[in-house]
Design an enzyme around this catalytic site. Structure first.
Site, PDB file in Angstrom:
ATOM      1  CG  LEU C 222      -2.045   0.946   1.405  1.00 19.79           C
ATOM      2  CD1 LEU C 222      -2.840   1.224   0.374  1.00 19.79           C
ATOM      3  CD2 LEU C 222      -2.516   1.178   2.774  1.00 19.79           C
ATOM      4  CG  ASP C 223      -0.422   4.676   0.560  1.00 15.35           C
ATOM      5  OD1 ASP C 223      -1.295   4.487  -0.590  1.00 15.35           O
ATOM      6  OD2 ASP C 223      -0.585   4.831   1.669  1.00 15.35           O
ATOM      7  CD  GLU C 224       5.968   2.131   1.296  1.00 15.79           C
ATOM      8  OE1 GLU C 224       6.951   2.464   0.345  1.00 15.79           O
ATOM      9  OE2 GLU C 224       5.716   2.521   2.245  1.00 15.79           O
TER      10      GLU C 224
END
Lengths: 279, 279, 279, 279
Positions: C222-224
């Site tokens: 996530l978000d990476e």
């Protein structure tokens, strides 16, 4: 529903002005929830903007302010509510589309009462959003005649502001004078650079590394009205004039939206062909 | 110590140019560690910049490139090393100070050989950094005479580039012609806006919301040379002309440093009064 | 109609790669109209992107490239045409509205085949633009079940890319693995700051002076995922969390559009969880 | 020489505060030449900053304000004059060099009384500008001992503010408590991203497209003090960690100078770990 009001004052500067104004507000049991002052020292001119909350007797407050302040003061006390606007367009969609979306989703602080175009290109887009579109062609008409037809249509709506969202014709002085500091234009360049036609072609020819856009009030001098907002975007040698125009469209729509947000919130004074913005 | 070289080529575009160039490099056992090409389609002109590593026989490579490529090609093969520069100044310190600091701490990619001023204001600052300062007053001299005196002094150092770090006089065409695309100026405005004197006063009078600075090569037309870098900073109605000048100084020194970084790394082509920058 | 193609290559770096590639192109009578290379020195990895014009025998060129280049090379030769996309949304309109307008006026370089929402809030907006909207509620469903329903619908359209235009749910790894480097998300913050929920509340609490947005490919973390584009806007102490969210919306839609423009033009490589962008 | 003063007030909000304050100023025959108020609605807290001109009886004005305003009000009435500062450094030159140049040319609004370094690297640079440099090595000392030695030296100068111009050590809480809201640090990142060591390495690894810098007051929580100014610069995949650090240096020095300009002009309130800036 808010019963907040915005108080706008400007006049020649002198000692005690804020004191005099806030005394009236205090005695009327109004709470100042935001306040700003600015003194233009070069012209010894005072500007004040206050947001006040409370039950207001508008006529009484205005009368007391009138009594407490010097003559020739200019002030207004406006209820905080959406502005009514009419939009003028030609063929380009990006600014109009952005404004239609913002209004629909309650992000514009204005009601779009109508859109007027000198082409009918944007009629389908406008009508998707259930907003009336008036097609008033300029063909085979003198400018004054065309402007008079637009004026008649605009007056029917009695808007607070006119927004030129890529309206690519020059409005006649007679038209402009009807709406002092009430017409907002988005200019396709970082003013004062590249005045006139084909600004992106000019920018390409000059090899600039940054292009911009300017939102300003319209006055009788083309491209010379008070500037409200400006912004820029970086470009490079790989951008041709068409690419610059495409980048420019994104800047234009953002700058226009920024300017309208300020104007519709009664945060912009006009003085000496410049804007004083309480933001 | 790096024995990398930078190859710069530009010529009329045609098929197979990259293939021809990379064949010469491959056959000379050179490794391409960075490469860029650009075709100016409007003028059908090809630009190529390559950084190559390896033991190089410079004369042999240049000859083979000459044989492999069309006539009228312009190319150069430069060792990657610091440039030698001479700086011209008047009275303002901010750009010179920034360059002196960068050079001292190895952040400029250049050797400052000397500073020349038409005032002696910046002599103490320059000498703090153990760099010679030559005071050549313009008073009581024709422009040509003054420029000739500067030219004589400059030639003594045989610099790669001249940097005008707020040199507030116009150089004569005879001077400029000696250094084609080798004089870099920092202009106190977002060109093409506000050409001429007192740009911050002009910006203040016009009420702009953004001011900028432009670094450009000097040619014989004042303020009209190829633009290398531009940047801007936001201002507002509370800034008077003096505040804008102060904000402008910060933009000026940053933009000049950005431009010099590009030029000193041989990343900038000049063509048709524009720059092509491989960054 | 253009018959230009984009050639994308990446592999371990070694001498002569550009020479080998351009030889194949030259021998197939293809003209290189734009070319870029980059070597990631830290990983000794070579990237090349070329736009070629001419009558192309795609299979023959690919075979000859395969023969000329090292094993384990990854390459593609794509016709320059609009991408087919499906958009996922939740309730927020600003990114979807911007994309619908851009597509309608031919400014997106993609066909929006369908919009899928886990709420039906944006169905009326989508249908204004004559694009199918599929409402697939997540209520009373396990994440895997919901994602499987979305996946089934998406596969029906066989899109080149999925765009998460403020789709406020986390996609399951099983879903994401179906579309490696083919899902683009707009994140409501300047990553890596303020990961997680309520980023504008976090920004307000921290008193930041700048907020931003990040467009990135989605991977299983996530978000990476690899960052494609970022931009920022200045805020100040007068902005509450809601004001910051409003400013944030403008940045989000612009950053998403910038990222999509790059991706849809086949200008973005993904490598080591980072992007290499030939712009 | 100006005898202007800056009045700073903050307290719980209630009706009539501006009126009460401006009454005292009016009755003392002081002219308000600039004024700003802000109400933090979330905390019901009022902030006011006024610049006043005129012959002032400071004690009398303060007493009358005290009588007119609620208890627990915090206020100050400061003469407009240069601040006295001490700068702490380690080895990096760019922020210190910029501050030394600004002070020398009267562009900092402060007197640099001394520079203290835990290395002697920057002693020659400092002494070029005729400012005392104190080398206080941290080697073989506990943090508390080292900080106590610095504190002793600082107290000798009794500065208004301490500036950490790339001082790369964490100050102990006992030290920080001596200077509440009087230590300004420049942080090598866009806070809250990349807290801790090697931020440019972190930024490179994450593949960000923008890097930034943050100037903030130091409190007892590392990197968590109130943010004064932030700015950013665009980077791309061709920048390695070292290139990002170089770009970062330019942002750092500009952001630090912006923050100091605001603080030294008494324009910054600190409240709830955030700053309120009247600019």
């Amino acid at each position: 529903m808010s019963n907040n009001h915005t108080l706008l004052i400007h006049c020649t500067d002198r000692k005690g002005l804020i004191y005099a104004v806030t005394q009236v507000l205090f005695q009327n049991d109004l709470n100042i929830i935001s306040n700003g002052e600015f003194v233009d020292k070069e012209n010894n001119h005072f500007f004040m903007r206050a947001e006040v909350a409370g039950d207001i007797n508008r006529e009484k407050v205005l009368q007391e302010l009138h009594d407490a302040l010097p003559e020739k003061i200019i002030f207004d006390l406006l209820p905080q509510q959406k502005k009514n606007i009419v939009i003028l367009v030609t063929k380009e969609h990006h600014c109009l589309g952005d404004l239609l979306l913002r209004e629909k989703f309650n992000d514009l602080n204005a009601n779009i009462m109508a859109v007027i175009g000198n082409y009918d290109t944007l009629q389908p887009l406008t009508e998707k959003f259930d907003i009336p579109f008036h097609y008033i062609s300029h063909e085979n008409k003198a400018r004054e005649e065309h402007d008079a037809q637009i004026l008649e249509r605009v007056k029917q709506y009695n808007p607070d502001y006119l927004v030129l969202a890529k309206y690519m014709r020059v409005l006649s002085p007679a038209f402009v004078e009807q709406f002092p500091a009430r017409i907002i234009n988005i200019h396709h360049s970082f003013l004062p650079a590249f005045i006139g036609a084909n600004p992106y072609r000019q920018a390409y020819e000059r090899g600039v590394k940054i292009i911009g856009a300017t939102a300003h009030f319209v006055n009788s001098s083309l491209d010379e009205g008070p500037i409200i907002a400006q912004n820029v975007i970086q470009v490079n040698h790989t951008h041709n004039a068409q690419d610059m125009a495409q980048s420019g469209r994104d800047v234009e729509k953002i700058v226009l939206a920024q300017a309208l947000k300020l104007v519709f919130a009664d945060k912009v004074f006009v003085s000496n062909n410049k804007t004083i913005i309480f933001n």
